[in-house]
Design a protein around this motif. Structure first.
Motif, PDB file in Angstrom:
ATOM      1  N   GLU A 275       0.811  -1.216   0.000  1.00 38.33           N
ATOM      2  CA  GLU A 275       0.000   0.000   0.000  1.00 38.33           C
ATOM      3  C   GLU A 275       0.843   1.262   0.000  1.00 38.33           C
ATOM      4  O   GLU A 275       0.351   2.346   0.290  1.00 38.33           O
ATOM      5  CB  GLU A 275      -0.949  -0.033   1.194  1.00 38.33           C
ATOM      6  CG  GLU A 275      -1.764  -1.326   1.161  1.00 38.33           C
ATOM      7  CD  GLU A 275      -2.907  -1.339   2.126  1.00 38.33           C
ATOM      8  OE1 GLU A 275      -3.714  -0.406   2.076  1.00 38.33           O
ATOM      9  OE2 GLU A 275      -2.982  -2.280   2.928  1.00 38.33           O
ATOM     10  N   ARG A 276       2.119   1.113  -0.285  1.00 40.58           N
ATOM     11  CA  ARG A 276       3.021   2.242  -0.320  1.00 40.58           C
ATOM     12  C   ARG A 276       3.798   2.256  -1.619  1.00 40.58           C
ATOM     13  O   ARG A 276       4.119   1.210  -2.161  1.00 40.58           O
ATOM     14  CB  ARG A 276       4.018   2.145   0.837  1.00 40.58           C
ATOM     15  CG  ARG A 276       3.978   3.350   1.694  1.00 40.58           C
ATOM     16  CD  ARG A 276       4.565   3.205   3.040  1.00 40.58           C
ATOM     17  NE  ARG A 276       5.877   2.618   3.127  1.00 40.58           N
ATOM     18  CZ  ARG A 276       6.667   2.773   4.193  1.00 40.58           C
ATOM     19  NH1 ARG A 276       6.259   3.503   5.207  1.00 40.58           N
ATOM     20  NH2 ARG A 276       7.822   2.199   4.259  1.00 40.58           N
ATOM     21  N   LEU A 277       4.118   3.433  -2.093  1.00 42.68           N
ATOM     22  CA  LEU A 277       4.889   3.612  -3.313  1.00 42.68           C
ATOM     23  C   LEU A 277       5.974   4.609  -2.956  1.00 42.68           C
ATOM     24  O   LEU A 277       5.688   5.646  -2.360  1.00 42.68           O
ATOM     25  CB  LEU A 277       3.945   4.205  -4.354  1.00 42.68           C
ATOM     26  CG  LEU A 277       4.096   3.969  -5.828  1.00 42.68           C
ATOM     27  CD1 LEU A 277       4.252   2.509  -6.190  1.00 42.68           C
ATOM     28  CD2 LEU A 277       2.863   4.543  -6.535  1.00 42.68           C
ATOM     29  N   ILE A 278       7.219   4.295  -3.277  1.00 39.65           N
ATOM     30  CA  ILE A 278       8.290   5.244  -2.986  1.00 39.65           C
ATOM     31  C   ILE A 278       8.652   5.974  -4.266  1.00 39.65           C
ATOM     32  O   ILE A 278       9.138   5.364  -5.218  1.00 39.65           O
ATOM     33  CB  ILE A 278       9.535   4.537  -2.408  1.00 39.65           C
ATOM     34  CG1 ILE A 278       9.136   3.690  -1.184  1.00 39.65           C
ATOM     35  CG2 ILE A 278      10.598   5.557  -2.009  1.00 39.65           C
ATOM     36  CD1 ILE A 278      10.288   2.909  -0.581  1.00 39.65           C
ATOM     37  N   LEU A 279       8.395   7.255  -4.282  1.00 37.23           N
ATOM     38  CA  LEU A 279       8.692   8.095  -5.445  1.00 37.23           C
ATOM     39  C   LEU A 279       9.845   9.006  -5.079  1.00 37.23           C
ATOM     40  O   LEU A 279       9.735   9.794  -4.134  1.00 37.23           O
ATOM     41  CB  LEU A 279       7.453   8.927  -5.812  1.00 37.23           C
ATOM     42  CG  LEU A 279       7.648   9.966  -6.912  1.00 37.23           C
ATOM     43  CD1 LEU A 279       7.940   9.321  -8.250  1.00 37.23           C
ATOM     44  CD2 LEU A 279       6.415  10.871  -7.015  1.00 37.23           C
ATOM     45  N   THR A 280      10.960   8.906  -5.801  1.00 38.87           N
ATOM     46  CA  THR A 280      12.118   9.738  -5.480  1.00 38.87           C
ATOM     47  C   THR A 280      12.475  10.628  -6.660  1.00 38.87           C
ATOM     48  O   THR A 280      13.050  10.162  -7.643  1.00 38.87           O
ATOM     49  CB  THR A 280      13.342   8.860  -5.131  1.00 38.87           C
ATOM     50  OG1 THR A 280      12.943   7.861  -4.191  1.00 38.87           O
ATOM     51  CG2 THR A 280      14.443   9.695  -4.506  1.00 38.87           C
ATOM     52  N   PRO A 281      12.119  11.893  -6.576  1.00 39.49           N
ATOM     53  CA  PRO A 281      12.503  12.822  -7.641  1.00 39.49           C
ATOM     54  C   PRO A 281      14.023  12.963  -7.657  1.00 39.49           C
ATOM     55  O   PRO A 281      14.678  12.786  -6.631  1.00 39.49           O
ATOM     56  CB  PRO A 281      11.857  14.152  -7.220  1.00 39.49           C
ATOM     57  CG  PRO A 281      10.903  13.815  -6.127  1.00 39.49           C
ATOM     58  CD  PRO A 281      11.395  12.557  -5.499  1.00 39.49           C
TER      59      PRO A 281
END
Lengths: 365, 365, 365, 365
Positions: A275-281
């Motif tokens: 249920e988590r998404l890690i988005l790293t700009p």
């Protein structure tokens, strides 16, 4: 919306994936299960249907396709939940009968079987659906939306993994048996879980690799199918990737994951933290996206209520049904009046103590 | 097992917890929902019942209790999913009618109402159940079993927390409105989520604190109920504990957790990682227990298939039902024949490349 | 133990890895830095030596090797912290002079240079050391011990990764410049971080792959060296592995990791969580090993005091030195008497309140 | 900058915190340790000084203060690393002698001792520093900067915890002995670790609680000091908080953490993940801040190189020094020429394979 009349091929009592499909069909109340050919063994098919309360039971799927197509109130869709080599024949039969097919993955055990399904689908008025369930999870759908929106920039690197450990020893048990039989499964880890990883990467990135280089292994001596596959991927866009699936990765229960790196950001999803998404700009801190940021509306509970929330509730309902029917084995784990009164005593004590500036008070009962 | 005939009070369309109860009742196929008094507004009650396909709709719960008790095929149990202050009256009515009650928590809004339910339960042939759903999660049940088995030794320290941030600003919306109204909710965070934390600690430890010291706050100016509560606990056994609940802890979606320290081991569970339990023996490394170690058999999927697994499947089934009924809005996110054929092409290419010692091959289509 | 007299080649002021080597040499007080050829620019070399308080500064490493070898109190060892293509010449010079060499990795920029070092080492009385620092972390040493002890059974699968994102754009800055110049670096990501991943896997498993299949890429257009490498590995033992290194994996600061799967257990280590090791036996829960379980005694603080603990202390000491020397810029972040008195007031207030059964008391000052 | 001449009181061989202070003083090369009164036992003091190479050793701190103050090249600062009850006397002596004091925490064992230090500091030309080391970690400094910048809005909730388990049983060993002796320690967990948690919260929030309510316990029967403390906090600003410290929380090695909730955002830091800060804005996803976002410049390595990085390097240097001195016990764990040549063979094989489109090649040696 009027519920869809559903049939099922395979999935007799004790079956794993059939039970899953039935729960899924029940969850939102959009289906009624009205017919089944639940086993190739007629007696077992009948017994399973009776146990599950399915009105019409058939000895074989061909008879079922014919009979249901002939009824005005016949099934509108059928779920096919048999082993891989038994997908094609029923799929073709129901597609020809104009009945929608919901088929478990992978499509088939052999290219020939796949071609038969494709041919039948092409000429049918009915539709064909394949239950790659992981791509229907809210955060996976959000991942796809983020990629489509260009948040990652141009995609450069893809890494998909699906690691399990349950076949680290020579296989035992019903689930393991057919999955390691080339005739019934077609391929080993590659078909069983590799296709999930493949479809997951495809679904989220919107791209299909043009070329691949593979190293398949049977790490368990004597195993007739692959149980570990390491595959390098090249995309027409210039992106490169890797896909690693294994069923001998001991300690891994169901380690499906996807990592993407683009020119502008990276994105990571793991089934074990689904249920988590890690988005790293590229130039900023990593962000932990949750369903509060999801736009697919593919969930039934507010953010923070993990999807198991529903199962916790269902566990209570199911225990309560058993109690009502006289089975008291688990009554001590179902909260009742005592729990309620204790909660009320807690509230009252807390309010009393706080009103007295935190004095210690007895909780009472 | 014959399904239980179920009724529902509250839970009209748009309601949050009513929908959850319906999914829970449906999930294992142990109930049929046959009657409802879904709203105190008769027109809304009728419309909701029609929309949900519930055969018998009533204008009020009293009429429903009387009528259903009089039928030979009347409901056997009723789910009460109204705001807190509306639990007691229907609970009493159905208990008096001999119909089992499945009531959402907390028990009631006031001690008086709680006493009425207790009295009715005492004299009824029917049973009363309270849906403290978190205590029905597999790993929470396993936590309780570990404590009961003495794995922790003597319990010394307990810390229960339930932190949310959604009421950090003056409340807006239907859910927030009644929860911050003393007349309808009875208490604020204390009743809404504090009782969950209280029951969770009680359920797992098997002990109820004898004394407490509380500091309740209304951190949002003008709020008539508590939105933050810090409570110190003392157990008769000598154990000490803390309970902290908040609805102004910004950024916390649903931070329920329990930490226990005994003389021999520590145990930690967090809702946001609900399928894992961290057990740390005094002299050894921490262990990450999963459902593979659980003994409550309270789950529907093998270890590693997170509970959201079922919802992913259900999302597909629900999208497919919509497509079958002609709503194609989401058809692009439902895998079909193309996904299946692509998976087959992937398998074939991987086998071909591996047979050629990892040569790069075209994937084909 | 008498400290070792140390020299340094490279590492002038502003250099990254030279400063790291100096801190490392200082940390346990086992070295005194007595000579240096800190830069190929003589003026810069002199200035750097003066700034660092190094007694003897040389214009070039050859002169330094000769002169130091001639002194009775000359250096016993030299640290070589130049770019890759400048390792071989000084290494050969000092080895010939009988002075031990501590060289940064990788060994050299070309096979020829490597051969020169090997030849010199073979005929020298001095020893050659290569600072693959990650393999000296406590939990990595413990991982190696676990493998050697047979805890994993026979090794089947190896996955080593080293992912960075800092070269995702065309390179800028001193560090990036020489690392992307084939003449000075020899290889790109492969040499800079690939050798770390290679040595890490080798060190922990005790095995070296016999064959490999590689796909090197330059994902940034126009870059003359590889910035992404995906490599499949085959071991003589039958084990298989993968090694993935990238410097265009945006958002990854320094993602070094190693995952091993054997017939009996799996082992996982990640640099970003470097003080923990996840050991998962085939039939039991995962265990989180910490330094409490480590047997290499390679640490300076008790378990739970993370290695940064020392740096926190050093930050205070360094700020305090600045204050003593009159630089008060950071005095507000160094705790002093006020912090101490506040702590005493806290202790007293807590004892007073507890003695009064938790009465609220003023903290005082 | 000329290094500061440093003395030390306490910290003889085998001492824990004295060794830490020495490493910290050495790390950046800003100090030279020139004098010590390392033990109250003169023989042990002498032996320790000799072992550590400290030029001037004294039998007692008073003599040391007098003598060093009289020298033109005497120490400029002294580190006091004795048990709590032995802080005041040397602190007063050195402050009176005009020598800066760097004192371990807590300030003293009793309020009287604290007052003596305060009085001496008030009338001294020298400064007094207290080594609350956790507040000097980069991400803690960044946390403080974020609060000061108003990123959290108005602070509402504070939760500080410091949990250890090492005193869960009746204490054994030197470290445990004096820490559980009221005469030497002053307080138990409260003084030893409670003051750390107190100062951490104070340092980061910039606020000191005005009132508190405490519940101190001695969970281990017969222990004369507190080993668990639960303290509620009220700030003049209206914020509320909690502070929980324990030394009987089994399985917790060093569980220091701080959680803050304001009107606009929440902030969380944990020592066990000390290089990360979780910042959660009220209306957005959680962000994982790392040293890449830190502005305090309190670190020696680039982001992603965990602080243990330096210790890994130091481990190699220290092993190498031992080897150079003839102790070969650990030479097999120090990478040397073989590792370097293997790395070169790896690079060459990878380049060869990639040039042949991923052909499998032998690695060579």
């Amino acid at each position: 919306m009027r519920p869809v009349r559903l049939g099922m091929v395979g999935g007799g009592s004790g079956a794993f994936i059939g039970a899953i499909h039935r729960i899924a069909a029940r969850m939102d109340g959009k289906y009624v299960l009205e017919a089944g050919a639940l086993s190739s063994d007629p007696a077992r098919a009948q017994a399973s249907a009776a146990e599950l309360g399915i009105p019409r039971s058939y000895d074989d799927f061909s008879a079922m396709a014919r009979a249901e197509a002939a009824r005005t109130d016949g099934i509108e869709a059928v779920a096919i939940v048999t082993p891989n080599h038994m997908h094609a024949a029923p799929a073709v039969a129901f597609l020809k009968a104009g009945i929608h097919v919901i088929c478990d993955k992978p499509l088939a055990a052999t290219p020939d079987q796949a071609a038969q399904i494709a041919e039948a689908a092409r000429t049918s008025t009915a539709r064909f659906f394949l239950t790659h369930n992981y791509s229907a999870l809210p955060m996976v759908r959000e991942a796809r939306a983020l990629v489509a929106d260009g948040v990652l920039g141009e995609l450069r690197l893809v890494q998909a993994e699906y690691l399990q450990g349950w076949l680290a020893d020579p296989a035992e048990g019903k689930q393991a048996e057919w999955r390691t039989d080339p005739a019934r499964a077609g391929a080993g880890a590659l078909g069983d879980i590799g296709t999930h990883a493949w479809q997951l990467a495809q679904f989220v990135t919107g791209q299909t690799p043009a070329h691949l280089s593979a190293d398949l292994s049977s790490m368990v001596p004597g195993r007739p199918v692959d149980d570990n596959a390491r595959i390098a991927l090249r995309y027409a866009s210039g992106a490169k990737g890797g896909l690693w699936v294994s069923q001998v990765a001991v300690g891994q229960e169901n380690g499906l994951s996807l990592r993407l790196f683009g020119t502008k950001a990276a994105l990571e999803w793991r089934l074990q933290d689904s249920e988590r998404l890690i988005l790293t700009p590229k130039d900023g801190p990593a962000q932990l996206l949750t369903r509060a940021q999801d736009r697919s509306a593919s969930f039934r509970t507010p953010p923070g209520h993990p999807e198991g929330y529903l199962e916790g509730f269902a566990n209570l309902y199911t225990d309560i049904a058993a109690i009502i029917r006289g089975d008291l084995a688990h009554q001590d784990r179902v909260p009742g009046l005592d729990a309620g009164l204790s909660g009320m005593a807690f509230i009252a004590a807390a309010q009393r103590s706080s009103a007295e500036n935190g004095a210690w008070v007895e909780v009472g009962s």
